[in-house]
Structures are given as C-alpha cells and as structure tokens.
Design an enzyme around this catalytic site. Sequence first.
Site: not given
Ligand code: FAD
Length: 388
Positions: A372-373, A126, A128, A243, A160
Amino acid sequence: MNLHYTPEQQAFRQEARSWLEANVPAQPLPSFDTAEGARAHREWEARLHAGGWAMVPWPVEYGGRGANLLEWLIFEEEYYRAGAPKRINQNGIFLLGPTIMEYGTPEQKARFLPPMASGQEIWAQGWSEPNAGSDMAAIQSTALRDGDHFVVNGQKTWASRGAFADWLFGIFRTDPESQRHRGLSFLLVPLDLPGITVRPVPQLDGLPGFAEVFFDEVRVPVANRLGPEGEGWKVAMATAGFERGLMLRSPARFQDTARRLVELYRAEGGGGCDRVGEEVVRCWLGAEAYTLETYRTVSRLLAGGRIGAEASLNKIFWSELDLRMHELALEILGDRADLLPEAPAARASREVGSWLDGYLFALAGPIYAGTNEIQRNIIAERILGLPR
Ligand SMILES: Cc1cc2nc3c(=O)[nH]c(=O)nc-3n(C[C@H](O)[C@H](O)[C@H](O)COP(=O)(O)OP(=O)(O)OC[C@H]3O[C@@H](n4cnc5c(N)ncnc54)[C@H](O)[C@@H]3O)c2cc1C
C-alpha cells in the site's frame, strides 16, 4: 445512472443461484495450500467448468459463458452467498487470462485459455525476486535468446500456490544490457521443464502457500512470450491493473465478510449504539461503497474505458477494509479470538476459528499485489501530480 438489474440479469442471477445451490460441496474443502486440498479444488474447478460457470465473461470457445462483466459481478455475488470454495486458479483466470485476451496471439488464446478455465492448468505468478519486491524493475532473472528458445536463469520468490502449480508467468530480462523497465519480456513457463526447481515455502499458518522457483539453463520456447520482446513491463502492468483494479477481489467477498461481521456483532449481544457497533456499520458501508465503485468501473470498461492508476486507490481501499473487518471481529470475540477452528472451544461454531484464519490472511492484503505504500506513491505521482 441506472442501479436496477434488467430482467435478463435477474434471470442470470437465478440460474447461477440454482446451480450453486445444487453443486457447492456441503463441507468446506481442505485448504488449497495442501496437496489434498489442491486436488479437491482442481476437481471443483472442473465441475464449475462442466456447468459453464468457470469464467462467465469469457467467450464460449475459451471455456467461458459469453456473458459480460456485469454478469460476472452478479455471479460473484451468488458465489460468495453460496459459500463456494476459493478459486485455486485465481492467478490464471483473474490475472493472466484477461492479459492473454489483450496481448495473446490467436494461437496463445486457443492454447492457454481453455485449460485455465477448466482448472487443468494451475498458474503461479513470478514477479518478485530476492532483490526485487516493491522495486520490481530491479529484477535480475535473465532469458537470453538462443534460436527459437530463451535460456532462463535466476530465481523468483513468493510465488503463491507455486508449490502445486503447473505453469508460471512472469517477467525476465531478455536484453542483458538493459536497465530497469526496459529490456524485459513476459514469459509463460511450464514448471516441469528441465532445470526448474520448485521449493515450497510455508506461510504464517505453516502451510506451503508460497514457493521459490529456481531456473538453471531452462529452455523456454519463444512462442511462449506474451506480447512483444522487450515490452514485458507494459504487459505486466496490464496484469497488475486487472489485479488491483477489478478482478482479484470482487466486492462480493467483502460484502460477505461485512454481512458475517454484522451477524457476529448481533449474536454477541451488540445493540448498535456503541463504538464497536458504529465501526461495524462503517465497515458495512465501506463494502457497499466498494461494490458501487466496482459497478462504476465495470460500466466504464463496458463503454470502452481502461483501468488506469486509480486501480491503486481500489487496492488500498479493499485491503484496509478487509483488515479492519477482521480486527473488529477479533475484538468482538474477545478471549475466543485466538482459537483455531480445531480447538474444542471453537468447534461449536465454525465462525469462531474462521475469523482468526481470515485475519492472518487479511494482514497480507496491504503487502501483496504491490504494497500500500507503493500504491500511495502511484496515487501521489500519477493521480495527484506531486513530485517524486
Ligand atoms: C500473501 C502474499 C502473496 C504473494 N504472492 C506473490 C506472488 O504470487 N508472486 C510474486 O511475485 N510475489 C508475491 N508476493 C510478494 C509481494 O509482491 C511482495 O512481498 C511485495 O511486492 C513487497 O516486496 P518485498 O516483500 O520485497 O518488500 P520490500 O520491497 O523490501 O518492502 C519492504 C517495506 O518497504 C516499503 N517500501 C519499499 N519501497 C518503498 C518506496 N519506494 N516508498 C515507500 N515505501 C517503500 C514497502 O512498502 C514495505 O513496507 C506475495 C506476498 C504476500 C504477502
């Protein structure tokens, strides 16, 4: 540098291979993102545990085998070679387990590690929240002290396997006046406490691979805090290091995909001297390079080193390699790439549908475990020393 296995390591490999050959289910289990599949995967975890193979590098008293990390890599190679089921408790055994080893009290180790190893308690992660993804320090869920409990309010998302998990670990704001990385604590929360609502969220394939978790005045014992109060960020970064840097994606997974890709290319008449053939070779080399790099990391850890910012390089490498391998497989399959495993034209070969399934998951690799960003930002600032 010594790239040879010792006789003891070879004997360990043989023992693991024999056990897996005798025990891996002949038919693949249903997806662990279904209730039926989650049950079947728990049973598989229990069987691994009974055989002493649940988490080979852990001490025996916590449900492990007392082996070291090199033997864990060997076990993983055998695990993928045998086509064994995916690990439903990967959040627990690969991420939280090592963090508890580092930060847990003796009581926490004794309480949490054995049922994690046996698959009795499945963990969700937990981090996000709706307004905190990449910017994890923006989390708003609070855990305010009331005697020997924290009272938790807020929401986590994208957990997840949260739909079928028993526990959740994550960071919560324990100091309401704090900002960003300060004032956070790492808590271990049973998902059956009053005030918790778990709402499954379907993934791209329609199965509830995620959950949103809502907390409404949930009372969590202070004894469930991992590490000191207010230092949750530091503990969480240790989890993220395990991780990205080592445990979540062992090289065997990608060696197996690369091997299947070479087989697919050959089976479809590929001769090796065209563009696709060259890319297949490049992928195979990538998987081998990642394997050697991981052996190097493990050797460094065994010599007392720690995982640092270089974990970000690792995470970018495996996630992009995985995606490239699946894209190439779909290109080789041509028209059949879009077939689901249950499609009549795919039934003759389990391979056909499994590539599409793998591709859909590989698409998420550059997102989960920190996008990856964000990893590139970490590399720029912490490894290359570039300005923010
Ligand atoms: C298959 C899968 C499993 C997951 N499992 C879990 C889990 O078990 N527990 C959990 O807590 N979360 C989980 N997640 C969530 C995951 O950690 C988040 O989706 C991820 O950290 C991105 O956050 P966001 O989706 O809010 O995107 P945002 O943070 O809103 O980002 C949107 C886009 O903007 C880019 N971006 C944002 N900030 C910057 C910056 N400073 N510089 C450059 N680019 C930037 C990002 O790279 C992305 O491309 C999972 C996600 C997936 C896809």
